[in-house]
Motif scaffolding. Structure first.
Motif, PDB file in Angstrom:
ATOM      1  N   UNK A  86       0.821  -1.209   0.000  1.00  0.00           N
ATOM      2  CA  UNK A  86       0.000   0.000   0.000  1.00  0.00           C
ATOM      3  C   UNK A  86       0.853   1.256   0.000  1.00  0.00           C
ATOM      4  N   UNK A  87       1.914   1.248   0.803  1.00  0.00           N
ATOM      5  CA  UNK A  87       2.859   2.373   0.814  1.00  0.00           C
ATOM      6  C   UNK A  87       3.469   2.539  -0.576  1.00  0.00           C
ATOM      7  N   UNK A  88       3.822   1.435  -1.203  1.00  0.00           N
ATOM      8  CA  UNK A  88       4.403   1.492  -2.552  1.00  0.00           C
ATOM      9  C   UNK A  88       3.425   2.073  -3.560  1.00  0.00           C
ATOM     10  N   UNK A  89       2.147   1.726  -3.446  1.00  0.00           N
ATOM     11  CA  UNK A  89       1.134   2.263  -4.368  1.00  0.00           C
ATOM     12  C   UNK A  89       1.003   3.777  -4.195  1.00  0.00           C
ATOM     13  N   UNK A  90       1.011   4.234  -2.954  1.00  0.00           N
ATOM     14  CA  UNK A  90       0.920   5.678  -2.695  1.00  0.00           C
ATOM     15  C   UNK A  90       2.176   6.384  -3.216  1.00  0.00           C
ATOM     16  N   UNK A  91       3.345   5.789  -2.960  1.00  0.00           N
ATOM     17  CA  UNK A  91       4.597   6.390  -3.427  1.00  0.00           C
ATOM     18  C   UNK A  91       4.686   6.414  -4.949  1.00  0.00           C
ATOM     19  N   UNK A  92       4.227   5.358  -5.600  1.00  0.00           N
ATOM     20  CA  UNK A  92       4.237   5.320  -7.070  1.00  0.00           C
ATOM     21  C   UNK A  92       3.362   6.440  -7.626  1.00  0.00           C
ATOM     22  N   UNK A  93       2.196   6.657  -7.011  1.00  0.00           N
ATOM     23  CA  UNK A  93       1.317   7.755  -7.449  1.00  0.00           C
ATOM     24  C   UNK A  93       2.006   9.088  -7.228  1.00  0.00           C
ATOM     25  N   UNK A 119       6.572   6.494  10.052  1.00  0.00           N
ATOM     26  CA  UNK A 119       7.806   5.704  10.109  1.00  0.00           C
ATOM     27  C   UNK A 119       8.525   5.695   8.766  1.00  0.00           C
ATOM     28  N   UNK A 120       7.765   5.562   7.673  1.00  0.00           N
ATOM     29  CA  UNK A 120       8.407   5.512   6.348  1.00  0.00           C
ATOM     30  C   UNK A 120       8.634   6.899   5.754  1.00  0.00           C
ATOM     31  N   UNK A 121       8.158   7.944   6.426  1.00  0.00           N
ATOM     32  CA  UNK A 121       8.439   9.307   6.002  1.00  0.00           C
ATOM     33  C   UNK A 121       7.495   9.892   4.973  1.00  0.00           C
ATOM     34  N   UNK A 122       6.358   9.263   4.739  1.00  0.00           N
ATOM     35  CA  UNK A 122       5.403   9.833   3.773  1.00  0.00           C
ATOM     36  C   UNK A 122       4.870  11.178   4.230  1.00  0.00           C
TER      37      UNK A 122
END
Length: 138
Positions: A86-93, A119-122
């Motif tokens: 899910x984090x990857x999907x948001x970051x890709x967008x 934690x991941x810095x989003x």
């Protein structure tokens, strides 16, 4: 799939959001398309964003960005779980947004989900609003 083009009511009220239904998720998702050019486009996140729905969720985010609004708000009101896919999907967008493109922001994540985002810095890359009202007015 319905078009993401802005649609307004017959009365021409451009301050309202038109409701589009996307039936491609396991549970149907609703995407709100703006009538006015400066209105945000809302993309509801699923209850759980995991490897089973992350690709499709990412496609919805990409479509929302491509529709050309000034802001894309990911409504995480119902989301109680978000894993690395899910984090990857948001970051890709987020990475698809070019200079001058729409602002991507997240609204109302559950405290556990917000912790993961932090934690991941989003939260350093995009606004993470406490609730949907704050995101809509921000």
């Amino acid at each position: 799939m319905p078009s993401l083009r802005p649609q307004c009511n017959d009365d021409g009220d451009e301050s309202r959001l038109a409701l589009l239904v996307l039936r491609s998720w396991k549970v149907s998702a609703h995407m709100h398309a703006p009538c006015a050019h400066d209105a945000p486009l809302l993309v509801p996140a699923p209850v759980e964003i995991d490897m089973d729905v992350a690709d499709e969720f990412g496609r919805h985010l990409t479509e929302a960005i491509a529709a050309g609004p000034r802001r894309v708000i990911v409504d995480m009101t119902r989301t109680v779980f978000c894993d690395s896919s899910g984090i990857s999907a948001i970051m890709a967008a987020f990475n698809r947004i070019h200079a001058g493109g729409p602002l991507l922001c997240l609204a109302a994540p559950h405290p556990r989900v917000r912790r993961v985002l932090t934690i991941v810095g989003l939260d350093l890359l995009m606004p993470v609003h406490a609730d949907l009202d704050e995101a809509l007015t921000g």
